[in-house]
Design a protein around this motif. Structure first.
Motif, PDB file in Angstrom:
ATOM      1  N   ILE A  10       0.870  -1.181   0.000  1.00 33.77           N
ATOM      2  CA  ILE A  10       0.000   0.000   0.000  1.00 33.77           C
ATOM      3  C   ILE A  10       0.902   1.225   0.000  1.00 33.77           C
ATOM      4  CG2 ILE A  10      -1.748   1.269   1.315  1.00 33.77           C
ATOM      5  CD1 ILE A  10      -2.634  -1.496   2.398  1.00 33.77           C
ATOM      6  N   TYR A  51      -2.648  -3.916   8.093  1.00 31.81           N
ATOM      7  CA  TYR A  51      -2.899  -4.142   6.662  1.00 31.81           C
ATOM      8  C   TYR A  51      -4.405  -4.164   6.383  1.00 31.81           C
ATOM      9  CZ  TYR A  51      -3.240  -6.157   2.052  1.00 31.81           C
ATOM     10  OH  TYR A  51      -3.575  -6.371   0.739  1.00 31.81           O
ATOM     11  N   GLN A  55      -5.904  -1.319   3.862  1.00 33.46           N
ATOM     12  CA  GLN A  55      -6.399  -1.659   2.528  1.00 33.46           C
ATOM     13  C   GLN A  55      -7.600  -0.792   2.141  1.00 33.46           C
ATOM     14  OE1 GLN A  55      -7.795  -5.722   2.251  1.00 33.46           O
ATOM     15  NE2 GLN A  55      -8.846  -5.582   4.218  1.00 33.46           N
ATOM     16  N   SER A  58      -7.073   2.486  -0.284  1.00 34.13           N
ATOM     17  CA  SER A  58      -7.187   2.464  -1.749  1.00 34.13           C
ATOM     18  C   SER A  58      -8.632   2.634  -2.217  1.00 34.13           C
ATOM     19  CB  SER A  58      -6.599   1.169  -2.314  1.00 34.13           C
ATOM     20  OG  SER A  58      -7.381   0.062  -1.900  1.00 34.13           O
TER      21      SER A  58
END
Length: 173
Positions: A10, A51, A55, A58
């Motif tokens: 990322i 994580y 996520q 995005s």
């Protein structure tokens, strides 16, 4: 998963990465005092918490990063505080547990995040309406939809992180 793996997966700048690492160290320290996350999940806190939260970055259009994001049942700050560290500028964390709010205050001071904590039940929240609503492990989807009724505007996007039973929850809703 390591923080370097996270940064590779990322697009995260170095300053945000340092803040996430400081947040992780604080999470491990405070977990001993308060049950902030599942104890087994700390073995891979980067993969299981950072994580999973990052996520969503995005999914937030760069034009919407100045939007109002309301995180329901923030707990240890996932995903709301992570998104604040990454650059969402108007994050409101709703958490009714005073101990978890104290942890969130310390995490905000440590990371320099701009999130605002609301130590109250979701039903009592009277802050700004949300352009984006997030939640993770707060309640079943059907209940989250009801809880978010008074927080939404016409264009509100809801980004709810769900577990293995997501299909069942979707069907029930």
């Amino acid at each position: 998963m390591s923080f370097e793996d996270l940064q590779g997966a990322i697009d995260i700048d170095d300053q945000a990465l340092e803040s996430l690492q400081a947040y992780d160290a604080l999470l491990h320290k405070w977990q001993k005092r308060f049950n902030l996350v599942g104890p087994k999940s700390l073995q891979d806190s980067v993969g299981r918490h950072f994580y999973d939260s990052a996520q969503l970055w995005s999914l937030i259009d760069p034009r919407d990063r100045d939007a109002v994001l309301v995180d329901l049942g923030s707990g240890a700050g996932f995903p709301g505080l992570v998104l604040s560290i990454l650059g969402v500028t108007h994050v409101h964390l709703i958490e009714s547990d005073a101990n978890k709010c104290e942890f969130l205050r310390q995490a905000i001071r440590t990371t320099g995040a701009s999130a605002i904590i609301h130590n109250e039940r979701i039903e009592n929240y009277d802050g700004p309406k949300a352009d984006i609503i997030t939640s993770w492990a707060c309640a079943p989807l059907e209940k989250l939809l009801g809880l978010s009724d008074g927080l939404r505007i016409n264009k509100t996007r809801m980004l709810f992180l769900k577990g293995r039973s997501w299909q069942d929850e979707l069907t029930q809703s």
